[in-house]
Design a protein around this motif. Structure first.
Motif, PDB file in Angstrom:
ATOM      1  N   GLU A   1     -72.810  42.607  28.464  1.00 19.16           N
ATOM      2  CA  GLU A   1     -71.991  42.170  27.341  1.00 19.16           C
ATOM      3  C   GLU A   1     -70.529  42.056  27.748  1.00 19.16           C
ATOM      4  O   GLU A   1     -69.802  41.218  27.228  1.00 19.16           O
ATOM      5  CB  GLU A   1     -72.137  43.157  26.172  1.00 19.16           C
TER       6      GLU A   1
ATOM      7  N   ILE B   1     -69.500  41.081  30.732  1.00 21.35           N
ATOM      8  CA  ILE B   1     -69.413  39.790  31.425  1.00 21.35           C
ATOM      9  C   ILE B   1     -69.424  38.663  30.404  1.00 21.35           C
ATOM     10  O   ILE B   1     -68.665  37.704  30.514  1.00 21.35           O
ATOM     11  CB  ILE B   1     -70.570  39.639  32.425  1.00 21.35           C
ATOM     12  N   ALA B   2     -70.288  38.809  29.389  1.00 23.18           N
ATOM     13  CA  ALA B   2     -70.351  37.777  28.359  1.00 23.18           C
ATOM     14  C   ALA B   2     -69.001  37.632  27.672  1.00 23.18           C
ATOM     15  O   ALA B   2     -68.608  36.524  27.286  1.00 23.18           O
ATOM     16  CB  ALA B   2     -71.433  38.124  27.338  1.00 23.18           C
TER      17      ALA B   2
ATOM     18  N   MET C   1     -66.775  35.582  29.872  1.00 22.50           N
ATOM     19  CA  MET C   1     -67.207  34.220  30.169  1.00 22.50           C
ATOM     20  C   MET C   1     -66.773  33.247  29.083  1.00 22.50           C
ATOM     21  O   MET C   1     -66.122  33.613  28.129  1.00 22.50           O
ATOM     22  CB  MET C   1     -68.722  34.196  30.330  1.00 22.50           C
ATOM     23  N   SER C   2     -67.215  32.016  29.240  1.00 27.70           N
ATOM     24  CA  SER C   2     -66.567  30.923  28.522  1.00 27.70           C
ATOM     25  C   SER C   2     -66.669  31.016  27.005  1.00 27.70           C
ATOM     26  O   SER C   2     -65.759  30.576  26.321  1.00 27.70           O
ATOM     27  CB  SER C   2     -67.123  29.596  29.002  1.00 27.70           C
ATOM     28  N   ARG C   3     -67.731  31.577  26.453  1.00 26.51           N
ATOM     29  CA  ARG C   3     -67.818  31.525  25.006  1.00 26.51           C
ATOM     30  C   ARG C   3     -66.764  32.411  24.349  1.00 26.51           C
ATOM     31  O   ARG C   3     -66.093  32.006  23.416  1.00 26.51           O
ATOM     32  CB  ARG C   3     -69.207  31.950  24.543  1.00 26.51           C
ATOM     33  N   HIS C   4     -66.609  33.614  24.839  1.00 24.57           N
ATOM     34  CA  HIS C   4     -65.689  34.547  24.169  1.00 24.57           C
ATOM     35  C   HIS C   4     -64.327  34.589  24.853  1.00 24.57           C
ATOM     36  O   HIS C   4     -63.336  34.867  24.197  1.00 24.57           O
ATOM     37  CB  HIS C   4     -66.322  35.928  24.100  1.00 24.57           C
TER      38      HIS C   4
ATOM     39  N   ARG D   1     -71.129  44.300  20.694  1.00 28.61           N
ATOM     40  CA  ARG D   1     -71.070  42.846  20.822  1.00 28.61           C
ATOM     41  C   ARG D   1     -69.759  42.463  21.506  1.00 28.61           C
ATOM     42  O   ARG D   1     -68.809  43.239  21.496  1.00 28.61           O
ATOM     43  CB  ARG D   1     -71.120  42.208  19.435  1.00 28.61           C
ATOM     44  N   PRO D   2     -69.687  41.263  22.068  1.00 26.58           N
ATOM     45  CA  PRO D   2     -68.422  40.842  22.677  1.00 26.58           C
ATOM     46  C   PRO D   2     -67.261  40.907  21.689  1.00 26.58           C
ATOM     47  O   PRO D   2     -66.146  41.252  22.067  1.00 26.58           O
ATOM     48  CB  PRO D   2     -68.708  39.407  23.106  1.00 26.58           C
TER      49      PRO D   2
END
Lengths: 202, 225, 375
Positions: A87, A89-90, A93-96, A181-182
């Motif tokens: 999470e 890394i998420a 990354m690009s979404r968050h 969550r992110p």
């Protein structure tokens, strides 16, 4: 081009007054409508309040300046422990996209400001975590991400698990969740930024 | 560790079909007569897993032919659904059985799937080997039982290289000494920890330290009074 | 006059420590490499930094609670881990899972395989030196898949959706459409990855002919999954020992020729295509409605005494659960045979003799999950 020069600051007022009096004779052509849309935004020089009070001088406390610069470029160590690392890394990354807060992952503790403890800290891993923390230069902050880093989480009753990373290093922000969550991690980061501003003169 | 037997009134899966079949109305009427029936069945519930002799022509016969003179206690557990024959051997015969299992053409069990230790408390420790053959498509489960005081098992890491880390892990967790292993250092535990066996049943779970709990308890105490 | 060389300038073996915190070890894994110049002489892997006793804790919990620990142990292929555990308990209890539940399980497990392999591709690109580009392409695909998982299960990562006997609850109404949508995204993602890595000359030169492992070596070392298939053994539990409803689908098993790192990459990418095909077939065959738990489902899960070894083909290989029950509602002993653990144990044989720079690639090609190695 001529309309641009005449229009600038008082454009909205003129339209409001003139609208009922002069009815539109014909529909505007597309080119005219586009020219209207492309009118540059009005710019009034010299209206900012600080320029009137302190022309050309900005007075900010040095600690606030330092705190703002610190909070705007928090570099966390890329230090993934367990499931929360995914999470984390998420979040990077690009979404968050944590980059928009000036938070850039950095693979070395020597240049980092924040340590995100993302996962269970076992008793075998604890000395390494402590060493990493000691390698980071001051000022440094720690975010305990997830239930395991906070108090051991679902694994708290196993005897090889450290019940919370705060047993070995000081923690600034606890992010709850299993895994968080992110959005929760971003919230934790913002809370840390807030904390940096609050504690600037301590 | 064993849960209390026969205290829960709910019907287990084994009892519900019988009771439903006995009563004419399906749902509501089946509830009431089910309860005594469930109790009766539960008392009769076996403590040991039922063991069935493997059908003729099973893999254990091939193994017996490959290692003549070795006592093989072969059986099957019905849950294995006929896919796996279990062979219990003494630890002295383990090396011979494993070598034969790997090298004998009739068996050809080249693949060590899994190696696990089981702590049976009073009945000692057990090591379970799961073997598989890619060519013959059959599997074999080998077990060997040892006592706590003499927890030594011959290592099979030279026969099956895959057993290397499995044996080190089992030593960590259960304290089973694999005699002949070239590097039996702790794997999952810290390197200096050789006397602590977390997965044994006598090793309890740790208590939860409540650091924040002190403050919470003060507030909770006021409400109680 | 005889010229003598300075002994201080001789090349000697030098140990290099990597980890436990190292950006390219995919978690907390430590290995001490002994190098002679650039060649690796010996590797001593140290694991156990994430040993947190899921097996022990599952022995203290009942069968339903254990499902959550399966997720946390194998956090990239959660559905596979849950499926193996549920299969084991179902076999002990002799439960028949309804058909609709089986199909949904297969769809979700295969989507999980996609998301896990996307993670592999991203991380492997970083190991090869692509510096984050592969990650930024692969991770959004994971997010698309995770969105569907979240809609169905309610969580982004720890699903705990499979139950003993079936599923926790019914899927969302638009499940089929959403899966179709996401499959389109994933196919686009696969195309991106192909353009970025598969035919990339630098990447190929970096991956080919390193970490080679023959079929016999792989079998002896206990490898499974894509690692074993890359070495040329066409072994896939979905095909050879079908569980659930896998025997109703047509799919191929990709097999490598050379057994090197590039083959492992190719096998995984091809596996993703096969997964897409399996999901599409499963969506066609999915019964439109029906029960998702058995009708005679006991409220309290109690098993008769017995033992069972259930196995599934997880994205990393054979995920096995050896479950011993003494009766009652708790497992007496639960061993998780994790493919990461078995694959990683071959690291020494695979790395010795290779160059130092390739050690990270070989480790990356194993696609290990450290929580699953240490459990």
């Amino acid at each position: 081009m001529t309309a641009q020069k005449a229009a600038p600051p008082a454009l909205p007022e003129k339209q409001v007054e003139g609208a009922p009096a002069v009815a539109p004779q014909r529909e505007q052509t597309g080119v005219e409508r586009e020219a209207e849309r492309l009118t540059p935004a009005p710019y009034e020089p010299g209206t900012a309040l600080y320029r009137q009070i302190l022309p050309g001088i900005l007075q900010v406390p040095a600690d606030a300046l330092l705190a703002v610069s610190r909070k705007s470029s928090l570099w966390p160590v890329t230090f993934g422990l367990a499931c929360c690392a995914i999470e984390m890394i998420a979040t990077f990354m690009s979404r968050h996209d944590l980059d928009r807060f000036g938070i850039v992952p950095w693979p070395s503790p020597r240049q980092s400001d924040v340590m995100i403890v993302s996962g269970t800290v076992t008793k075998k891993m604890a000395p390494a975590v402590k060493l990493l923390y000691e390698q980071m230069p001051n000022p440094k902050w720690v975010i305990a991400m997830g239930a395991c880093a906070t108090n051991g989480g679902p694994y708290t009753r196993y005897d090889r698990v450290l019940q919370g990373v705060d047993k070995i290093i000081p923690v600034d922000v606890y992010v709850p969740g299993c895994p968080p969550r992110p959005e929760a991690l971003i919230d934790g980061m913002l809370a840390l930024q807030h904390k940096i501003m609050e504690e600037r003169n301590k | 560790m064993t849960p209390p037997e026969g205290q829960e009134p709910e019907a287990t899966s084994g009892t519900t079909p019988e009771s439903a079949a006995a009563s004419p109305t399906p749902e509501a009427a089946a509830e009431k007569p089910a309860k005594p029936a469930a109790r009766a069945v539960k008392e009769a519930e076996p403590k040991e897993a039922p063991r069935v002799a493997p059908p003729p022509g099973s893999i254990n016969e091939k193994l017996a032919a490959a290692v003549p003179g070795v006592a093989l206690n072969a059986y099957m557990v019905p849950e294995m659904k006929g896919e796996c024959v279990t062979v219990e051997v003494s630890r002295d015969d383990l090396t011979a059985v494993m070598t034969a299992a790997r090298d004998d053409e009739r068996l050809d069990l080249k693949y060590l799937r899994c190696l696990s230790g089981v702590d049976w408390q009073e009945e000692g420790l057990e090591v379970v080997y799961h073997l598989w053959s890619f060519t013959k498509k059959h599997s074999l489960q080998v077990k060997t039982r040892i006592t706590y005081d003499d927890a030594n098992v011959p290592s099979i890491a030279t026969i099956y290289p895959a057993a290397d880390w499995h044996e080190r892990e089992t030593r960590d967790m259960f304290g089973i000494n694999f005699v002949g292993h070239w590097n039996l250092l702790p794997l999952l535990l810290p390197e200096d920890m050789t006397d602590h066996f977390p997965l044994r049943k006598d090793n309890p779970l740790q208590e939860i330290e409540e650091w924040q709990g002190e403050h919470l308890r003060e507030g909770a105490g006021e409400g109680d009074e | 006059m005889v010229l003598e060389r300075d002994p201080a300038l001789e090349v000697v073996d030098m140990p290099i420590n990597m980890g436990p915190q190292h950006p390219s070890t995919h978690g907390v894994f430590r290995m001490v490499l002994v190098v002679n110049g650039e060649k690796i002489v010996d590797v001593v892997p140290h694991i156990g930094y994430m040993h947190r006793g899921g097996e022990k804790l599952m022995e203290a919990m009942d069968f339903r609670q254990g499902i959550g620990y399966c997720d946390r142990t194998e956090y990239l292929a959660q559905f596979s881990a849950e499926l193996a555990y549920c299969l084991a308990v179902e076999r002990l209890m002799d439960l028949q899972v309804p058909e609709r539940a089986e199909y949904i399980r297969v769809i979700l497990t295969e989507m999980n395989r996609l998301s896990s392999h996307f993670m592999f591709v991203g991380a492997f690109g970083i190991d090869a030196g692509v510096f984050g580009t592969s990650f930024t392409y692969a991770f959004p695909q994971r997010e698309f898949l995770q969105e569907v998982f979240e809609e169905v299960t309610g969580d982004r990562l720890m699903y705990a959706y499979f139950r003993v006997g079936g599923l926790a609850w019914e899927v969302t109404d638009n499940f089929t459409q959403r899966v179709h949508q996401v499959l389109l995204q994933s196919q686009q993602g696969l195309k991106d990855i192909d353009d970025l890595l598969t035919k990339n000359e630098i990447f190929m030169a970096r991956c080919q002919n390193i970490g080679r492992f023959s079929a016999d070596q792989a079998i002896a070392a206990g490898l499974s999954g894509p690692m074993l298939r890359a070495s040329g053994v066409p072994w896939d539990l979905r095909k050879d020992e079908p569980y659930s409803v896998y025997d109703r689908f047509n799919f191929e098993i990709p097999v490598g020729n050379y057994g090197d790192v590039y083959d492992r990459y190719l096998v995984r990418v091809e596996e993703m295509r096969q997964s897409v095909s399996i999901i599409e077939q499963a969506l066609e065959q999915l019964p439109p409605d029906g029960p998702i738990v058995p009708e005679k489902m006991p409220r309290r899960l109690r098993t008769p005494p017995g033992e069972v070894y259930a196995k599934v083909e997880s994205p990393r290989g054979e995920w096995g659960v050896y479950l011993v029950s003494k009766g009652g509602d708790k497992p007496y002993r639960l061993k998780m045979r994790s493919p990461s653990f078995c694959n990683l144990s071959a690291l020494r044989d695979m790395t010795v003799g290779q160059y130092l720079a390739d050690a990270v690639m070989i480790l990356g090609s194993m696609d290990i999950v450290l929580c699953c190695v240490d459990r």
